[in-house]
Scaffold this active site. Sequence first.
Site, PDB file in Angstrom:
ATOM      1  N   PRO A   1      -2.470  47.862  -4.076  1.00 46.65           N
ATOM      2  CA  PRO A   1      -2.040  46.864  -5.059  1.00 46.65           C
ATOM      3  C   PRO A   1      -0.885  46.018  -4.514  1.00 46.65           C
ATOM      4  O   PRO A   1       0.022  46.546  -3.878  1.00 46.65           O
ATOM      5  CB  PRO A   1      -1.583  47.697  -6.255  1.00 46.65           C
ATOM      6  N   GLU A   2      -0.966  44.713  -4.716  1.00 47.45           N
ATOM      7  CA  GLU A   2       0.121  43.823  -4.322  1.00 47.45           C
ATOM      8  C   GLU A   2       0.820  43.350  -5.602  1.00 47.45           C
ATOM      9  O   GLU A   2       0.502  43.824  -6.688  1.00 47.45           O
ATOM     10  CB  GLU A   2      -0.433  42.655  -3.495  1.00 47.45           C
TER      11      GLU A   2
ATOM     12  N   LYS B   1       6.843  45.188  -5.370  1.00 41.86           N
ATOM     13  CA  LYS B   1       5.689  46.026  -5.699  1.00 41.86           C
ATOM     14  C   LYS B   1       6.113  47.330  -6.373  1.00 41.86           C
ATOM     15  O   LYS B   1       5.301  48.247  -6.505  1.00 41.86           O
ATOM     16  CB  LYS B   1       4.892  46.321  -4.424  1.00 41.86           C
TER      17      LYS B   1
ATOM     18  N   ARG C   1      12.710  34.337  13.918  1.00 38.67           N
ATOM     19  CA  ARG C   1      12.194  33.120  14.562  1.00 38.67           C
ATOM     20  C   ARG C   1      10.995  33.355  15.480  1.00 38.67           C
ATOM     21  O   ARG C   1      10.088  32.536  15.528  1.00 38.67           O
ATOM     22  CB  ARG C   1      13.297  32.418  15.363  1.00 38.67           C
TER      23      ARG C   1
ATOM     24  N   ARG D   1      -2.152  44.882  10.063  1.00 36.86           N
ATOM     25  CA  ARG D   1      -3.244  44.700   9.107  1.00 36.86           C
ATOM     26  C   ARG D   1      -4.179  43.586   9.551  1.00 36.86           C
ATOM     27  O   ARG D   1      -3.756  42.644  10.217  1.00 36.86           O
ATOM     28  CB  ARG D   1      -2.673  44.379   7.705  1.00 36.86           C
TER      29      ARG D   1
END
Length: 289
Positions: A2-3, A68, A172, A279
């Site tokens: 879940p986000e 979250k 950066r 991911r």
Amino acid sequence: MPELPEVELVRRSLEKEVEGAAIEAVAFSDFVKKGHATSRKTIVKQELDAFSRNVEGATISKVGRRGKYLYFIMEKTGGIFHMISHLGMSGAFFVTDSIDGITDSNYRKHWQVAFRLQDGRTLSYCDIRRFGEMLTIGRMADFPPFSRMAVEYTHPDSLPDFIDRVRAPANRKKAIKAVIMDSTVIPGVGNIYASEALFASGILPTRKAGNVSVKRLMALHKAIAEVFDLSIESGGSTISDYRGVSGEKGSMQDRFHIYQKKSCSSCGGPVKTKTIATRNTFYCTKCQR
Ligand SMILES: [Zn+2]
């Protein structure tokens, strides 16, 4: 996993169901008890006795969300404290008459923490893969993830804060996708919404954060806010294991433009995938630069 939108939907349901309810007793599953017996602290990240002592007899006065994480403001004679909950990969809350009343058998089998409420109902935390976390703390600032977290995307300071933090020297040279998934930059962006927001703003996920102009960062922040809002409106995305408090599934997965797609929804070209920030990332090299 879940986000932010899915966690926000859980918060809204819990707000309706349990705000004002008092906790009479708490029970732990054999998984949790066994984990604690071997000092793994499964799900409950503090001694079970201390957790029970704190929550039993407390009233849930508010259910909030930071990134979250869910937090419950608890009132008890002698003051207030907070119960923090993270749903991990597959956590879900259910409010039913008893654990047996949870209709989804897979969740029912994997109840982990059950709060018996004074009004006779049960608030169950179920977690199939057991990556979730729950603990009680005194003040919110006592919880390190909260003290470091950037403001919520809906906060008026979120845009300037986001630009400053993305462009910080430490970020950066990192891929922009990895940077926006860092809760100290903007809270709540996970793998799915990072791919979708970068696609919507035309930014290549592999681009170094330091090489994205302020103008494009503004577009990216707007895209994150829009994809979050749209997902909340659509009931969240039901990919893997997210369920609402009543077991409902969302429909945001039908509105994805790039995530898990074979061809680009804009130019029709092939969607590329690459592992970024551990991911799988989806993007189009024609539409994103
Ligand atoms: Zn394209």
